[in-house]
Write an enzyme that holds these catalytic residues in place. Structure first.
Site, short mmCIF file in Angstrom:
data_model
loop_
_atom_site.label_atom_id
_atom_site.label_comp_id
_atom_site.label_asym_id
_atom_site.label_seq_id
_atom_site.Cartn_x
_atom_site.Cartn_y
_atom_site.Cartn_z
N LYS A 1 0.73 -1.09 0.03
CA LYS A 1 -0.03 -0.09 0.06
C LYS A 1 0.91 1.09 0.10
O LYS A 1 1.82 1.35 0.69
CB LYS A 1 -0.75 0.00 1.06
N SER B 1 -9.71 1.82 3.02
CA SER B 1 -9.02 2.44 2.05
C SER B 1 -7.81 1.72 1.22
O SER B 1 -7.31 2.19 0.23
CB SER B 1 -8.15 3.65 2.93
N SER C 1 -9.86 -0.73 7.21
CA SER C 1 -9.30 -0.53 5.62
C SER C 1 -8.74 -1.73 5.18
O SER C 1 -8.13 -1.68 4.07
CB SER C 1 -8.21 0.50 5.97
#
Length: 479
Positions: free
Chosen positions: A75, A150, A174
């Protein structure tokens, strides 16, 4: 095909020298080329650099490296030296990380190969990956729907198999919510289990790095590498790291599973309920006791979270002022430069949360909002402690719905925030939780969440491993 094999099988092939690390990376690179244009999972792909590193690895002994030659996507709020760390924000668009996060150091030492930085909601603030400053990532099961957020890019990379494993971060769901929407496994470890050093902070008392995978054993293998105490992180716990990958083979005996009655006071899609009921019947068929538990303060989890998280965000994001690093607006004087840098550099959701947090911390409101939220957080943690006196794990759906369509919730922030209704309380209490695929509703994946006692990721992985022998979700690959 190599990209379809689980990590534990790839490791066996690599150890027996039946395949080379370069062949493994090339296989996933090819899969990336077939899928990326459709889903847009990556901000910065790094397969070519991974191939160079794979060549260096070929002269070394596979048995010395627990993740020898395994590609991993990261990420884009986790620092990887020499590559951009944008947090999917214009304010960090040109920022190149000068160092590796602790988890990246550990992955590199274990022989893993970083194949890219994945898309996300800006600064990890969002539940749909629509708030990326660059482009939205698409759900591979239905390209008109969101992948969750996210950590949407990390979930999608594993779902389409452009990487067999990925890392995300979880502040209020997330990792688990995108895992649910994309039909993969997502684990949020206990707060302190995995070092946060090198993770760009959103809400420091809630953030935790964790993995995505398609098989429980794969997730167990990466957890063994990234877990453990780190002196660089003051919140890191000195907890022993179990041999997760060996432990999960042992079927749990006489497990007591708690179902929080308050969670079903919220609106849950009928298809999600049906999948969850089937999952519970399976657990009962294994001899596990399923009983109702009470988490009376869970109804306050969302308002509590949306005071604490934005308050910490307003403090953490104060550093992006155009002075030290990142984007700087041209202006006549320093005050205008501050204002315009932040106005142009941050997107609407980040601005909303900074304003919320700054208000909650301001003179005259601190006691009424932030202090009160911290007291409710303590009550939420106490609820879990009481429930865990009676049960070993707590089960519920990961999300009340399947993946929603693009644009469906962006005009209504409250509706978007409620996508995390079942996940935020876990972060407030600092507990481990896993989302596992438990079925489909209207051809879209449904995730079930298991919440564990502090530092008991082993039991969560054991149940996930047991369940996947029954529901072989990994056999179906989108696109």
């Amino acid at each position: 095909m190599l990209w379809q094999k689980p990590v534990f099988e790839l490791l066996e092939l690599l150890k027996r020298k039946e395949v080379k690390p370069t062949e493994v990376v090339n296989a996933f690179y090819e899969r990336f080329s077939q899928t990326e244009e459709k889903v847009k999972a990556y901000i910065t792909p790094t397969y070519e650099q991974a191939l160079e590193q794979a060549k260096d690895l070929e002269g070394k002994k596979p048995e010395d490296y627990p993740l020898y030659g395994i590609p991993i996507a990261i990420k884009d709020n986790i620092n990887v030296e020499g590559f951009p760390t944008t947090c999917a924000s214009r304010i960090l668009e040109n920022y190149i990380s000068p160092y590796d996060a602790t988890v990246i150091e550990r992955l590199k030492r274990a022989g893993a190969l970083i194949v890219g930085k994945t898309n996300m909601d800006e600064f990890a603030m969002g539940s749909s990956t629509e708030y990326s400053a660059f482009f939205p990532t698409k759900n591979p099961w239905d390209l008109e729907r969101v992948p969750g957020g996210s950590s949407g890019g990390s979930a999608v990379a594993v779902a389409v198999q452009s990487a067999p494993l990925s890392l995300g971060s979880d502040t209020g769901g997330s990792i688990r919510q995108p895992a649910s929407f994309c039909g993969v496994i997502g684990l949020k470890p206990t707060y302190g289990r995995v070092s946060r050093y090198g993770l760009v902070a959103f809400a420091s008392s809630l953030d935790q790095i964790g993995p995505f995978g398609r098989r429980a054993k794969d997730v167990a293998l990466i957890m063994e590498v990234i877990s453990g105490f780190d002196p660089k992180d003051s919140t890191s716990a000195k907890a022993e790291v179990p041999k997760f990958s060996q432990e999960i083979e042992k079927t749990p005996q006489k497990l007591r599973v708690g179902i929080p009655k308050e969670f079903f006071e919220f609106e849950v899609e009928e298809g999600v309920k049906e999948c969850f009921d089937r999952f519970l019947k399976f657990l009962e068929s294994q001899g596990f006791e399923v009983e109702e538990v009470s988490l009376p303060h869970s109804k306050y989890a969302i308002p509590t979270y949306y005071i604490i998280a934005p308050s910490e965000a307003s403090s953490n994001l104060a550093r992006y002022d155009g002075v030290r690093f990142g984007y700087r607006a041209k202006a006549k004087d320093i005050n205008q430069m501050y204002a315009e840098t932040r106005d142009h550099g941050f997107g609407p959701e980040v601005k909303r949360r900074i304003l919320l947090g700054t208000f909650a911390l301001s003179t005259g409101y601190y006691d009424a909002y932030y202090l009160k939220a911290m007291k409710v957080r303590a009550l939420i943690r106490k609820d879990f402690e009481e429930a865990f006196k009676r049960v070993d794990v707590i089960a519920c759906p990961t999300s009340p719905t399947t993946a929603f369509k693009f644009g469906e919730r962006t005009s209504d922030p409250i509706k978007m925030y409620l996508a995390d209704i079942f996940t935020v309380s876990v972060n407030l209490a600092g507990l481990p939780a896993i989302s596992i695929p438990i079925g489909k509703s209207n051809k879209l994946p449904v995730g079930g969440q298991l919440i564990g006692k502090p530092f008991d990721e082993t039991t969560l992985l054991k149940v996930a491993h047991l369940w996947e022998q029954n529901y072989k979700h990994y056999e179906e690959i989108p696109l």
